[in-house]
Design an enzyme around this catalytic site. Structure first.
Site, PDB file in Angstrom:
ATOM      1  N   ASP A  42       0.857  -1.187   0.000  1.00 35.64           N
ATOM      2  CA  ASP A  42       0.000   0.000   0.000  1.00 35.64           C
ATOM      3  C   ASP A  42       0.897   1.243   0.000  1.00 35.64           C
ATOM      4  O   ASP A  42       1.782   1.370   0.859  1.00 35.64           O
ATOM      5  CB  ASP A  42      -0.872  -0.051   1.271  1.00 35.64           C
ATOM      6  CG  ASP A  42      -1.837   1.132   1.375  1.00 35.64           C
ATOM      7  OD1 ASP A  42      -1.701   2.090   0.598  1.00 35.64           O
ATOM      8  OD2 ASP A  42      -2.703   1.081   2.272  1.00 35.64           O
ATOM      9  N   GLU A  76      28.744  11.370   3.630  1.00 35.86           N
ATOM     10  CA  GLU A  76      28.818   9.942   3.937  1.00 35.86           C
ATOM     11  C   GLU A  76      29.147   9.177   2.673  1.00 35.86           C
ATOM     12  O   GLU A  76      29.606   8.048   2.741  1.00 35.86           O
ATOM     13  CB  GLU A  76      27.470   9.468   4.511  1.00 35.86           C
ATOM     14  CG  GLU A  76      27.440   8.037   5.042  1.00 35.86           C
ATOM     15  CD  GLU A  76      27.240   6.980   3.962  1.00 35.86           C
ATOM     16  OE1 GLU A  76      27.497   5.804   4.255  1.00 35.86           O
ATOM     17  OE2 GLU A  76      26.833   7.305   2.838  1.00 35.86           O
ATOM     18  N   CYS A  93      25.546  10.898   8.981  1.00 35.20           N
ATOM     19  CA  CYS A  93      24.734  12.083   8.686  1.00 35.20           C
ATOM     20  C   CYS A  93      25.062  13.268   9.584  1.00 35.20           C
ATOM     21  O   CYS A  93      24.533  14.365   9.384  1.00 35.20           O
ATOM     22  CB  CYS A  93      23.256  11.747   8.825  1.00 35.20           C
ATOM     23  SG  CYS A  93      22.786  10.278   7.927  1.00 35.20           S
ATOM     24  N   THR A 137      13.779   4.965   1.634  1.00 40.32           N
ATOM     25  CA  THR A 137      14.295   6.148   2.343  1.00 40.32           C
ATOM     26  C   THR A 137      15.533   6.718   1.644  1.00 40.32           C
ATOM     27  O   THR A 137      16.375   7.342   2.279  1.00 40.32           O
ATOM     28  CB  THR A 137      14.615   5.820   3.823  1.00 40.32           C
ATOM     29  OG1 THR A 137      15.598   4.789   3.873  1.00 40.32           O
ATOM     30  CG2 THR A 137      13.381   5.351   4.570  1.00 40.32           C
ATOM     31  N   SER A 155      18.357   1.300  14.266  1.00 42.14           N
ATOM     32  CA  SER A 155      18.711   2.690  13.933  1.00 42.14           C
ATOM     33  C   SER A 155      17.665   3.664  14.467  1.00 42.14           C
ATOM     34  O   SER A 155      18.001   4.745  14.955  1.00 42.14           O
ATOM     35  CB  SER A 155      18.930   2.865  12.423  1.00 42.14           C
ATOM     36  OG  SER A 155      17.710   2.812  11.716  1.00 42.14           O
ATOM     37  N   HIS A 208      17.151  15.862  12.093  1.00 44.21           N
ATOM     38  CA  HIS A 208      17.649  15.093  10.964  1.00 44.21           C
ATOM     39  C   HIS A 208      16.502  14.212  10.478  1.00 44.21           C
ATOM     40  O   HIS A 208      15.836  13.556  11.287  1.00 44.21           O
ATOM     41  CB  HIS A 208      18.848  14.232  11.404  1.00 44.21           C
ATOM     42  CG  HIS A 208      19.181  13.175  10.401  1.00 44.21           C
ATOM     43  ND1 HIS A 208      19.490  13.478   9.087  1.00 44.21           N
ATOM     44  CD2 HIS A 208      19.226  11.818  10.493  1.00 44.21           C
ATOM     45  CE1 HIS A 208      19.711  12.351   8.430  1.00 44.21           C
ATOM     46  NE2 HIS A 208      19.560  11.337   9.251  1.00 44.21           N
ATOM     47  N   LYS A 261       8.533  11.066  15.425  1.00 41.84           N
ATOM     48  CA  LYS A 261       8.885  10.134  16.518  1.00 41.84           C
ATOM     49  C   LYS A 261       9.828  10.823  17.502  1.00 41.84           C
ATOM     50  O   LYS A 261       9.696  10.686  18.718  1.00 41.84           O
ATOM     51  CB  LYS A 261       9.594   8.892  15.942  1.00 41.84           C
ATOM     52  CG  LYS A 261       8.721   7.952  15.120  1.00 41.84           C
ATOM     53  CD  LYS A 261       9.594   6.803  14.594  1.00 41.84           C
ATOM     54  CE  LYS A 261       8.893   5.936  13.567  1.00 41.84           C
ATOM     55  NZ  LYS A 261       7.906   5.022  14.137  1.00 41.84           N
ATOM     56  N   ASN A 303      15.985  11.088   1.963  1.00 42.56           N
ATOM     57  CA  ASN A 303      17.139  11.290   2.850  1.00 42.56           C
ATOM     58  C   ASN A 303      18.300  11.879   2.047  1.00 42.56           C
ATOM     59  O   ASN A 303      18.535  11.486   0.903  1.00 42.56           O
ATOM     60  CB  ASN A 303      17.563   9.956   3.487  1.00 42.56           C
ATOM     61  CG  ASN A 303      18.449  10.165   4.718  1.00 42.56           C
ATOM     62  OD1 ASN A 303      18.827  11.291   5.038  1.00 42.56           O
ATOM     63  ND2 ASN A 303      18.770   9.075   5.399  1.00 42.56           N
ATOM     64  N   SER A 326      24.434   8.027  12.357  1.00 41.53           N
ATOM     65  CA  SER A 326      24.495   6.649  12.855  1.00 41.53           C
ATOM     66  C   SER A 326      25.896   6.272  13.269  1.00 41.53           C
ATOM     67  O   SER A 326      26.884   6.797  12.746  1.00 41.53           O
ATOM     68  CB  SER A 326      24.010   5.686  11.774  1.00 41.53           C
ATOM     69  OG  SER A 326      22.630   5.819  11.593  1.00 41.53           O
TER      70      SER A 326
END
Ligand code: CAA
Length: 392
Positions: free
Chosen positions: A31, A81, A113, A154, A203, A235, A244, A278, A310
Site C-alpha cells: 500500500d 557519507e 549524517c 528512504t 537505527s 535530521h 517520533k 534522505n 548513525s
C-alpha cells in the site's frame, strides 16, 4: 564584546530525477500509504549518471559565491557519507570548480549524517579566531541502499552549502550544545561496499535514545527549555522520524505530544525532505531551509536543531534568527530545484541503479544528461573529470 557568528547564506541543489514512491509501492506490492503516511515520504531524488556529491555540492556553493564573492573564504569544509575517494577531499574539486583562491584549506569530514553539523561548529570556531574570515560549509550526499531492501524507500540526494561568517544575515549559532556519542552498529558502510549495512529497527531506537541523551546534556549545560523554541528541526532520514523524535522529547519534558502540537512544531520543516528523501549530511539543513521558507516570521526567535549520525554521534544545538533574515532567503530557487526534477518510473530508476562506474580502474565517458551547472564527464586515468557548463 563577542561578535555574533552564524549562517550568512544557505543554498541547496538536488539531482535530476524524482521517483514517486507510488512507483516503489507498485514494485513491492505494498500500500503506497506505507510510504506516504507511514514514512512521510512522497518522492525521492534520483541523480543522473553524470551527477555525484561533487556536482551537487558545486551547484549549491556556486549560488553562494555568485552572491557574496570569494573574498575571505579561506576554508571549505565538505561533509559527506558518500565520499568519492578514500584519500582526496571532495572539497578540492569544489574549490576548483567554483573558483576559490588557492590560499584555501579544503577538507572532507565524515561521521555519517552528523558530519555537516561538525563542519558548522568547526567553521564557527575558525571565524571566532578571525572574524574577517568566512567559511564555506558543504553537506552533500546520495543516500543509496541495496535494491529490494527496506531502506530503498528512504533514499534521496541533495547538497546544502552555507557561508559561515561574523555578523550573519540569517542566523546566529548559539554557543550551548548537547552532545552524545555511543558505539552502536545501526548503520555503517565498510570500504568494500557502495551501500550501507543497516539494522533499521535498531537505527530508529538508537536515534531516539540519542535525542533523549543529547537533550539531557544540553539541559545540564544550561540550555533553553523546550517552550522557549519557535521551531524544531530534526535530521530526517524520513520525515516521520522527526515526529517520533519530537514525541520522545515532549514526553521527556512531560508535555502532551498531541497531533496538533506535533504538526504545528514540525510540518514546515518536512516539506522539502518529503520530496527529496534522505540526504544524510544535508538532510537537517534541508529541513532548516524548509522551515525558514514556510514559517511565519521568526525574527529574534530561536530554533532547536537535532543532528544524528548513525554509529552514532548526535548534537542538539540552536540558532537565533537575525531580524530581517527573510529578505535573504532563496525560497524561489529552493522550490524550483525540487519542482524541476524530471519524474521517472521504477524501471528508469532501476536502470540508473544498474549503471555503475567501473570498479576495475578502466576509463568511461558519460552521456550528458544532467541539467546541473556542473557534471561528471568521465573517468580517465583513475581520475574523475568534471565540467562546468556555463549554458546551464
Ligand atoms: N498506511 C500507513 N502506515 C503504514 C502502512 C499503511 N498502509 N503500512 C505500514 N505503515 C507504517 C508502519 O506502521 C510504520 O509506522 P511506525 O514506525 O510509526 O509504526 C511505518 O509505516 C514503516 O513501516 P515498517 O517499519 O514496517 O517499514 P520498513 O520495514 O520498510 O522499514 C525503515 C522502515 C526501518 C525506516 C527502513 O526504511 C530503513 O531501514 N531505512 C534506512 C534506515 C533509516 O532510515 N533509519 C532511521 C534512523 S537512522 C538515521 O537517521 C541515520 C540515517 O540517515 C540513515
Amino acid at each position: 564584546m563577542t561578535v555574533p557568528i552564524g549562517i550568512h547564506d544557505i543554498s541547496m541543489a538536488t539531482g535530476q530525477y524524482a521517483m514517486d514512491l507510488a512507483e516503489l509501492a507498485r514494485r513491492n506490492d505494498v500500500d503506497v500509504n506505507k510510504y506516504y503516511i507511514g514514512l512521510g515520504q512522497t518522492t525521492q531524488t534520483v541523480p543522473a549518471a553524470d551527477e555525484d556529491i561533487v556536482t551537487m555540492a558545486a551547484a549549491a556553493a556556486k549560488q553562494i559565491v555568485a552572491k557574496h564573492g570569494v573574498d575571505g573564504i579561506r576554508t571549505v569544509l565538505f561533509a559527506t557519507e558518500s565520499g568519492i575517494d578514500q584519500s582526496k577531499s571532495a572539497a578540492i574539486y569544489v574549490q576548483d570548480l567554483i573558483g576559490l583562491s588557492s590560499a584555501t584549506r579544503a577538507v572532507e569530514l565524515k561521521q555519517a549524517c552528523y558530519g555537516g553539523t561538525s563542519a558548522l561548529q568547526l567553521a564557527a570556531g575558525i571565524v571566532a579566531r578571525d572574524p574577517e574570515q568566512r567559511v564555506l560549509v558543504i553537506a552533500s550526499d546520495i543516500a543509496k541502499y541495496d535494491v529490494d531492501s527496506s531502506g530503498e524507500s528512504t533514499q534521496g540526494a541533495a547538497a546544502v552549502a552555507m557561508l559561515i561568517s561574523a555578523n550573519p544575515n540569517l542566523a546566529v549559532i548559539d554557543e550551548t550544545v548537547g552532545l552524545y556519542t555511543a558505539h552502536v552498529q545501526d548503520f555503517w558502510r565498510p570500504n568494500y561496499r557502495s551501500t550501507p549495512l543497516v539494522d533499521g529497527g535498531l537505527s530508529v531506537r538508537a536515534y531516539l535514545e540519542a535525542v533523549e541523551q543529547a537533550w539531557k546534556d544540553y539541559e545540564s549545560r544550561g540550555g533553553r527549555s523546550v517552550t522557549e523554541f519557535a521551531g524544531f528541526c530534526y535530521h530526517q532520514p524520513f520525515t516521520k522520524m522527526a515526529y517520533k523524535a519530537h514525541t520522545r522529547l515532549l514526553e521527556l519534558k512531560g508535555i502532551d505530544a498531541t497531533e496538533a502540537r506535533l504538526y504545528a512544531d514540525l510540518s514546515p520543516t518536512t516539506i522539502y525532505n518529503r520530496a527529496i528523501g534522505n540526504s544524510y549530511t544535508a538532510s537537517l539543513f534541508v529541513g532548516l531551509m524548509s522551515l525558514l521558507d514556510h514559517a511565519e516570521d521568526l525574527d529574534g526567535r530561536s530554533v532547536a536543531l537535532f543532528s544524528y549520525g548513525s554509529g552514532c554521534v548526535a548534537e542538539l544545538f540552536s540558532l537565533t534568527m537575525v531580524d530581517g533574515y527573510r529578505e535573504h532567503l532563496r525560497t524561489v530557487e529552493n522550490r524550483a530545484a525540487i519542482a524541476h526534477r524530471e519524474p521517472i518510473t521504477y524501471e528508469k530508476y532501476r536502470a540508473l541503479r544498474e549503471f555503475a562506474l567501473p570498479e576495475d580502474g578502466s576509463d568511461v565517458t558519460l552521456d550528458a544528461t544532467s541539467r546541473s551547472p556542473f557534471r561528471l564527464t568521465s573517468i580517465s586515468g583513475h581520475s574523475r573529470i568534471y565540467e562546468a557548463s556555463h549554458a546551464r
